[in-house]
Design an enzyme around this catalytic site. Structure first.
Site, PDB file in Angstrom:
ATOM      1  N   ASP A   1       0.886  -1.171   0.000  1.00 45.03           N
ATOM      2  CA  ASP A   1       0.000   0.000   0.000  1.00 45.03           C
ATOM      3  C   ASP A   1       0.920   1.215   0.000  1.00 45.03           C
ATOM      4  O   ASP A   1       1.568   1.512   1.016  1.00 45.03           O
ATOM      5  CB  ASP A   1      -0.883  -0.022   1.253  1.00 45.03           C
TER       6      ASP A   1
ATOM      7  N   ASN B   1       2.366   5.752 -10.827  1.00 41.13           N
ATOM      8  CA  ASN B   1       1.109   5.667 -11.564  1.00 41.13           C
ATOM      9  C   ASN B   1      -0.099   5.388 -10.669  1.00 41.13           C
ATOM     10  O   ASN B   1      -1.194   5.857 -10.950  1.00 41.13           O
ATOM     11  CB  ASN B   1       1.229   4.577 -12.640  1.00 41.13           C
TER      12      ASN B   1
ATOM     13  N   TYR C   1      -9.048  14.794  -5.690  1.00 38.46           N
ATOM     14  CA  TYR C   1      -8.289  14.305  -6.847  1.00 38.46           C
ATOM     15  C   TYR C   1      -7.575  15.459  -7.562  1.00 38.46           C
ATOM     16  O   TYR C   1      -6.376  15.378  -7.842  1.00 38.46           O
ATOM     17  CB  TYR C   1      -9.264  13.598  -7.795  1.00 38.46           C
TER      18      TYR C   1
HETATM   19  C1  BGC Z   1      -9.902  10.746 -14.767  1.00 37.32           C
HETATM   20  C2  BGC Z   1     -10.905  10.178 -15.743  1.00 37.32           C
HETATM   21  C3  BGC Z   1     -11.409  11.268 -16.674  1.00 37.32           C
HETATM   22  C4  BGC Z   1     -10.277  12.066 -17.267  1.00 37.32           C
HETATM   23  C5  BGC Z   1     -10.754  13.252 -18.083  1.00 37.32           C
HETATM   24  C6  BGC Z   1      -8.848  11.495 -15.505  1.00 37.32           C
HETATM   25  O1  BGC Z   1      -7.932  12.041 -14.599  1.00 37.32           O
HETATM   26  O2  BGC Z   1      -9.346   9.692 -14.001  1.00 37.32           O
HETATM   27  O3  BGC Z   1     -11.973   9.591 -15.038  1.00 37.32           O
HETATM   28  O4  BGC Z   1     -12.175  10.699 -17.713  1.00 37.32           O
HETATM   29  O5  BGC Z   1      -9.434  12.542 -16.253  1.00 37.32           O
HETATM   30  O6  BGC Z   1     -11.688  14.046 -17.394  1.00 37.32           O
END
Ligand code: BGC
Length: 263
Positions: free
Chosen positions: A68, A95, A161
């Site tokens: 992890d 990654n 994110y």
């Molecule tokens: C995400 C995807 C998304 C893409 C474009 C990526 O970072 O993981 O889910 O489709 O960005 O928005």
């Protein structure tokens, strides 16, 4: 004519999260260029073993390792095991990542928010820190961080994110500056919408796919190999003068495709 070749023979690589998706494609591409590859996984032992088997089948060398990456002790164990097997490392591809699912800030679960930061930002930091223990003394190495177009583009519901990816982008640049004179290059690949399990819920749905294609100037999703090939190039000496930057591989998501008309 003499052909340009991506040659990674003799190089030892670790790709985190390489039991599926982009990591798998990156591992396959590095192997196709001659590198020996450590396949890292957290839970998907059988899938990781299958990637190892595919690499061996095509004449390459690979081995699977579990950890992890959000837990510093596990990262240190991972690097001890990779070191015992490979004797060091020349290429690290950070990654492994997760998007955490969609939740607007006001309704979000703090445990999930911090988990995304731990996996997507702390993990790459822990792995880079370990990899440098080998790369700096040998004065050679490449670290590639997989960010996203969402290091640039805000995305409602995914603040953990986007924050982690923007953070990973600045980590890339700062680390590149620290180690540039030591022969180590640090780069980011910022993928757009690539056909992998992380966004399968969107591209498997016809309406979701149509909406996504609208957001891409080239009008189609990317394929995992289209990221793998760029990773192999960036890891190679052909990219020897590239460091401290994010390479977008996104079919033109970042060029405001909605401005094709009007304005
Ligand atoms: C995400 C995807 C998304 C893409 C474009 C990526 O970072 O993981 O889910 O489709 O960005 O928005």
């Amino acid at each position: 004519p003499i052909m340009l070749t991506i040659d990674l023979s003799g190089r030892r690589a670790l790709v985190t999260g390489s039991s599926s998706g982009l990591g798998e494609a990156i591992a396959m591409a590095l192997s196709s260029a001659g590198a020996r590859v450590a396949i890292h996984y957290r839970k998907e032992r059988a899938a990781a073993a299958a990637v190892v088997a595919r690499i061996v089948q095509q004449g390459g060398a690979a081995q699977a390792f579990q950890a992890d990456i959000s837990v510093i002790e596990e990262v240190s164990r991972l690097f001890t095991e990779v070191g015992a097997a490979f004797g060091g490392l020349d290429i690290l591809v950070n990654n492994a990542g997760m998007d955490g699912g969609s939740a607007n800030c006001a309704d979000s679960d703090p445990g999930q928010w911090t988990r995304v930061i731990a996996v997507d930002l702390h993990g790459p930091y822990y792995c880079a820190r370990q990899a440098l223990q080998w790369m700096l003394p040998q004065k050679r190495g490449v670290i590639i961080n997989i960010t996203s177009v969402h290091e640039f583009i805000p995305w409602s519901g995914y603040s953990a994110y986007t924050s982690a990816k923007a953070g990973l982008s600045m980590f890339t640049k700062t680390l590149a500056q620290e180690v540039a004179a030591s022969g180590v290059r640090v780069l980011a690949i910022a993928p757009g919408a690539i056909r992998t399990p992380i966004n399968a819920g969107v591209w498997q749905d016809p309406q979701g796919l149509a909406d996504l294609d609208q957001k891409i100037a080239m009008g189609r999703l990317g394929e995992p190999d289209e990221i793998g090939q760029v990773a192999a190039f960036l890891a190679s000496d052909l990219a020897g003068y590239i460091t401290g930057t994010s390479i977008a591989v996104d079919g033109g998501m970042l060029i405001y495709p909605e401005f094709r008309h009007g304005g």
